[in-house]
Scaffold this motif. Structure first.
Motif, PDB file in Angstrom:
ATOM      1  N   GLY A   1       0.784  -1.224   0.000  1.00 26.08           N
ATOM      2  CA  GLY A   1       0.000   0.000   0.000  1.00 26.08           C
ATOM      3  C   GLY A   1       0.816   1.273   0.000  1.00 26.08           C
ATOM      4  N   PRO A   2       0.179   2.395  -0.135  1.00 25.32           N
ATOM      5  CA  PRO A   2       0.872   3.673  -0.275  1.00 25.32           C
ATOM      6  C   PRO A   2       1.548   4.133   1.004  1.00 25.32           C
ATOM      7  N   HIS A   3       1.213   3.551   2.145  1.00 19.93           N
ATOM      8  CA  HIS A   3       1.838   4.030   3.365  1.00 19.93           C
ATOM      9  C   HIS A   3       3.262   3.527   3.513  1.00 19.93           C
ATOM     10  N   VAL A   4       3.598   2.539   2.718  1.00 17.02           N
ATOM     11  CA  VAL A   4       4.968   2.028   2.786  1.00 17.02           C
ATOM     12  C   VAL A   4       5.876   2.938   1.974  1.00 17.02           C
ATOM     13  N   THR A   5       6.878   3.472   2.597  1.00 13.13           N
ATOM     14  CA  THR A   5       7.793   4.324   1.841  1.00 13.13           C
ATOM     15  C   THR A   5       8.987   3.482   1.427  1.00 13.13           C
ATOM     16  N   ALA A   6       9.143   3.327   0.150  1.00 17.63           N
ATOM     17  CA  ALA A   6      10.246   2.502  -0.344  1.00 17.63           C
ATOM     18  C   ALA A   6      11.501   3.357  -0.423  1.00 17.63           C
ATOM     19  N   THR A   7      12.017   3.700   0.733  1.00  8.11           N
ATOM     20  CA  THR A   7      13.227   4.523   0.759  1.00  8.11           C
ATOM     21  C   THR A   7      14.425   3.669   1.115  1.00  8.11           C
ATOM     22  N   MET A   8      15.549   4.157   0.716  1.00  4.39           N
ATOM     23  CA  MET A   8      16.801   3.496   1.043  1.00  4.39           C
ATOM     24  C   MET A   8      17.023   3.597   2.549  1.00  4.39           C
ATOM     25  N   PRO A   9      17.142   2.465   3.237  1.00 10.07           N
ATOM     26  CA  PRO A   9      17.479   2.556   4.661  1.00 10.07           C
ATOM     27  C   PRO A   9      18.814   3.278   4.837  1.00 10.07           C
ATOM     28  N   ASP A  10      18.866   4.142   5.832  1.00  8.52           N
ATOM     29  CA  ASP A  10      20.068   4.950   6.050  1.00  8.52           C
ATOM     30  C   ASP A  10      21.338   4.123   6.035  1.00  8.52           C
ATOM     31  N   ASP A  11      21.303   3.024   6.747  1.00  7.90           N
ATOM     32  CA  ASP A  11      22.531   2.250   6.919  1.00  7.90           C
ATOM     33  C   ASP A  11      23.046   1.680   5.612  1.00  7.90           C
ATOM     34  N   LEU A  12      22.206   1.650   4.598  1.00  5.31           N
ATOM     35  CA  LEU A  12      22.630   1.052   3.329  1.00  5.31           C
ATOM     36  C   LEU A  12      23.105   2.090   2.319  1.00  5.31           C
ATOM     37  N   SER A  13      23.053   3.365   2.708  1.00  2.00           N
ATOM     38  CA  SER A  13      23.397   4.394   1.719  1.00  2.00           C
ATOM     39  C   SER A  13      24.782   4.185   1.132  1.00  2.00           C
ATOM     40  N   ARG A  14      25.682   3.731   1.996  1.00  2.00           N
ATOM     41  CA  ARG A  14      27.054   3.512   1.502  1.00  2.00           C
ATOM     42  C   ARG A  14      27.052   2.550   0.306  1.00  2.00           C
ATOM     43  N   LEU A  15      26.165   1.581   0.359  1.00  2.00           N
ATOM     44  CA  LEU A  15      26.162   0.544  -0.669  1.00  2.00           C
ATOM     45  C   LEU A  15      25.523   1.010  -1.970  1.00  2.00           C
ATOM     46  N   SER A  16      24.917   2.187  -1.966  1.00  2.00           N
ATOM     47  CA  SER A  16      24.362   2.670  -3.230  1.00  2.00           C
ATOM     48  C   SER A  16      25.474   3.127  -4.166  1.00  2.00           C
ATOM     49  N   ASP A  17      26.633   3.370  -3.584  1.00  2.00           N
ATOM     50  CA  ASP A  17      27.789   3.706  -4.414  1.00  2.00           C
ATOM     51  C   ASP A  17      28.240   2.454  -5.176  1.00  2.00           C
ATOM     52  N   SER A  18      28.469   2.608  -6.476  1.00  2.00           N
ATOM     53  CA  SER A  18      28.758   1.427  -7.295  1.00  2.00           C
ATOM     54  C   SER A  18      29.971   0.656  -6.809  1.00  2.00           C
ATOM     55  N   ALA A  19      31.013   1.380  -6.442  1.00  4.29           N
ATOM     56  CA  ALA A  19      32.224   0.681  -6.008  1.00  4.29           C
ATOM     57  C   ALA A  19      31.975  -0.087  -4.728  1.00  4.29           C
ATOM     58  N   ALA A  20      31.233   0.523  -3.834  1.00  2.19           N
ATOM     59  CA  ALA A  20      30.945  -0.155  -2.565  1.00  2.19           C
ATOM     60  C   ALA A  20      30.070  -1.376  -2.813  1.00  2.19           C
ATOM     61  N   LEU A  21      29.101  -1.210  -3.690  1.00  2.00           N
ATOM     62  CA  LEU A  21      28.232  -2.346  -4.002  1.00  2.00           C
ATOM     63  C   LEU A  21      29.021  -3.460  -4.677  1.00  2.00           C
ATOM     64  N   ASP A  22      29.934  -3.077  -5.558  1.00  2.74           N
ATOM     65  CA  ASP A  22      30.772  -4.085  -6.201  1.00  2.74           C
ATOM     66  C   ASP A  22      31.570  -4.879  -5.182  1.00  2.74           C
ATOM     67  N   SER A  23      32.159  -4.162  -4.231  1.00  3.90           N
ATOM     68  CA  SER A  23      32.934  -4.870  -3.203  1.00  3.90           C
ATOM     69  C   SER A  23      32.050  -5.840  -2.447  1.00  3.90           C
ATOM     70  N   CYS A  24      30.858  -5.397  -2.178  1.00  6.89           N
ATOM     71  CA  CYS A  24      29.924  -6.257  -1.447  1.00  6.89           C
ATOM     72  C   CYS A  24      29.576  -7.486  -2.265  1.00  6.89           C
ATOM     73  N   LEU A  25      29.237  -7.287  -3.516  1.00  5.81           N
ATOM     74  CA  LEU A  25      28.833  -8.431  -4.343  1.00  5.81           C
ATOM     75  C   LEU A  25      30.000  -9.374  -4.573  1.00  5.81           C
ATOM     76  N   THR A  26      31.190  -8.819  -4.653  1.00  7.06           N
ATOM     77  CA  THR A  26      32.366  -9.674  -4.787  1.00  7.06           C
ATOM     78  C   THR A  26      32.552 -10.520  -3.528  1.00  7.06           C
ATOM     79  N   ALA A  27      32.323  -9.894  -2.386  1.00 10.43           N
ATOM     80  CA  ALA A  27      32.441 -10.642  -1.129  1.00 10.43           C
ATOM     81  C   ALA A  27      31.382 -11.736  -1.062  1.00 10.43           C
ATOM     82  N   ILE A  28      30.186 -11.412  -1.488  1.00  6.87           N
ATOM     83  CA  ILE A  28      29.116 -12.419  -1.501  1.00  6.87           C
ATOM     84  C   ILE A  28      29.479 -13.536  -2.456  1.00  6.87           C
ATOM     85  N   ASP A  29      30.095 -13.176  -3.571  1.00  7.45           N
ATOM     86  CA  ASP A  29      30.482 -14.189  -4.548  1.00  7.45           C
ATOM     87  C   ASP A  29      31.480 -15.170  -3.951  1.00  7.45           C
TER      88      ASP A  29
END
Lengths: 336, 223
Positions: A252-280
């Motif tokens: 429903g509309p009351h849910v705000t699909a916002t980026m959780p604060d703690d994950l903002s760092r991971l929105s950066d491509s390089a940071a996300l890449d490091s994360c996905l590489t670690a997951i890999d």
């Protein structure tokens, strides 16, 4: 489906590592780590508890090992208690030079809490310098294309993706995009493998103003980024795989699909890449979709990984320190 | 049972401020420039001790503590009171320590065998018999930072498992597991669990136990 958390006895090593022992049956090699968990009560309430208890009861090797471990544990606890007493008797207060350094650093810290944009950018810088950029992997999976989606109130704004992809070829042929209302990009037919290319996370409404600067470096991993606003549980993770997370009528509309604060760092491509590489390194395969969401209330990056060997896909839940501290995996389960 | 260190909270002679920790934090967020400093002075000795024992390196501990306190300074407005202020401060400090330790360990050119969640298994003098057993401090330094952090909090400083779990932001069972596995590894390093030779299940966190049953009795402490 049964999932695994760090600390679970099943959660041993990355999935790419061979030779997981303790495979059941009598005469199975003693698993000292499981035994240690068992003795400490860390397996309470888990299926493994009964299994280990059974082995200790029925297998002399396990029984003997358990007794040895218990005895050794007692000795080690005693040694640690001695050390604790030493530390208490000779307290080491903060050295004056360190104290002075802290005072100086805090004096220069500014007047008020400032949303730690500076702290985050330092993290992004560290991620870029972490040395992982040397490994590029050609993405040949079906989930091709990087579509960065803005987080807005309500469901994922799939219909805004066209303007963000700057003319790049069709969006991923991913089930998440299929049912989007009014969205036709996913319907453009077969997907094409996408090479690494730059992404620019948009700062749409709902994202905090301190958002990290987008990395201009090419992405190693071509994934579909989502911000569905979902708070996943172990039994709802499959929704991401099946493309139903954003379409849940109950959101429903009351849910705000916002980026959780703690994950903002991971929105950066390089940071996300490091994360996905670690997951890999933990779950080898190709990540296809990442959802900047929550898991059991805590901010988490939820990733669908399709194993290289064609096994059923995994959904991996990673915490905010993914890519900085290993993959910070919180939970994973094999779905499908 | 919390083992209170003599250098624990609030014993500094200079701390005459009667405000509680949450009040100080709120005052800081509200612009009171001395409030954060007062708060830090109350707890920094304990925070330093935890950082030092977790990282086993003074310079690293100092860097981590500085990073952490700056982060706490800036993020004070995010504290929601869901835990004690000291728990919150400990969490920031311990996380800074873990991040620092993992970054140090995270750049091998040859992949290390990993345990759970990508933690590298500590290499080095892996096994000792009684004669060459490491001291407890040296053995602690051989553990992974995750196991060491758990043992520092629970076994060295007496934090209850629940509070350690809050500080480390993991489940209680994970704390118990890290402590138990850490102690098992210490047992090997201290010569209390016999000489397993290569491939001991205690050292190799991703493999099963060593050898077939019965093999374990070779090399046990008869010296």
């Amino acid at each position: 489906m049964s999932g695994q958390r760090p600390g679970d006895p099943e959660f041993r090593g990355g999935l790419g590592s061979p030779g997981d022992g303790a495979t059941g049956g009598s005469g199975a090699a003693v698993d000292w780590e499981l035994l240690a968990d068992h003795l400490a009560g860390a397996l309470a309430g888990q299926p493994a508890e009964a299994e280990v208890a059974r082995r200790v009861a029925e297998d002399p090797a396990w029984a003997t090992a358990g007794a040895e471990l218990a005895a050794a544990d007692t000795v080690v606890r005693g040694r640690l208690a001695e050390l604790a007493a030493e530390l208490a008797a000779e307290p080491e207060p903060l050295p004056p030079d360190v104290a002075a350094r802290l005072d100086e650093a805090l004096a220069g810290a500014g007047d008020t809490p400032d949303g730690d944009a500076e702290v985050r950018s330092l993290d992004a810088g560290r991620a870029r310098r972490s040395g992982r950029l040397g490994r590029y992997r050609v993405v040949a999976s079906v989930a091709a294309g990087v579509v960065v989606l803005a987080g807005v109130a309500g469901v994922v704004a799939l219909n805004r993706s066209d303007s963000r992809t700057a003319g790049r070829s069709d969006a991923a042929n991913h089930p998440m995009l299929g049912p989007a209302p009014g969205h036709s990009a996913a319907g453009t037919g077969s997907s094409q493998p996408m090479g690494p290319h730059a992404t620019a996370p948009p700062t749409g409404p709902g994202e905090e103003s301190g958002s990290s600067q987008p990395s201009a470096a090419p992405s190693q991993w071509a994934v579909t980024r989502l911000t569905t606003g979902t708070d996943y549980r172990p039994d709802t993770l499959a929704a991401l795989l099946h493309g139903t997370a954003s379409a849940t009528p109950s959101m429903g509309p009351h849910v705000t699909a916002t980026m959780p604060d703690d994950l903002s760092r991971l929105s950066d491509s390089a940071a996300l890449d490091s994360c996905l590489t670690a997951i890999d390194g933990d779950v080898p395969g190709t990540p296809s979709v990442v959802d900047f969401a929550r898991f059991e209330g805590s901010a988490a990056l939820v990733v669908v990984v399709r194993p290289a060997d064609g096994q059923r896909p995994w959904v991996v839940v990673a915490g905010p320190r993914c890519g900085v501290s290993g993959d910070d995996v919180r939970y994973r389960s094999q779905t499908g | 049972m919390r083992r209170e260190s003599p250098v624990g909270a609030g014993v500094g002679a200079a701390d005459t401020d009667r405000r509680s920790d949450p009040e100080l934090l709120r005052a800081h967020v509200g612009g009171d420039r001395g409030a954060f400093d007062t708060l830090v002075r109350r707890h920094r000795d304990r925070l330093w001790a935890v950082a030092l024992r977790t990282l086993a390196d003074r310079e690293e501990a100092a860097d981590a503590l500085q990073d952490a306190l700056l982060s706490a300074y800036r993020k004070a407005d995010r504290f929601r009171g869901e835990s004690a202020v000291t728990t919150w401060l400990h969490r920031i400090v311990v996380n800074a320590c873990l991040d620092r330790a993992r970054r140090r360990q995270a750049r091998p050119t040859v992949p290390l065998p990993t345990g759970t969640a990508g933690e590298p298994v500590a290499t080095g003098p892996a096994v000792a018999d009684r004669d060459t057993a490491l001291t407890v401090r040296a053995a602690l330094a051989q553990l992974s930072v995750e196991q060491r952090a758990a043992l520092v909090l629970v076994d060295l400083y007496g934090y209850p498992v629940g509070e350690a779990a809050e500080i480390l932001d993991v489940a209680d069972g994970t704390v118990k597991s890290r402590c138990a596995r850490g102690r098992a590894r210490l047992a090997v390093l201290l010569g209390e669990l016999g000489n397993r030779g290569g491939g001991s299940g205690v050292e190799s966190t991703s493999a099963a136990g060593s050898g077939p049953p019965g093999d374990r009795h070779g090399g046990e402490e008869e010296s």
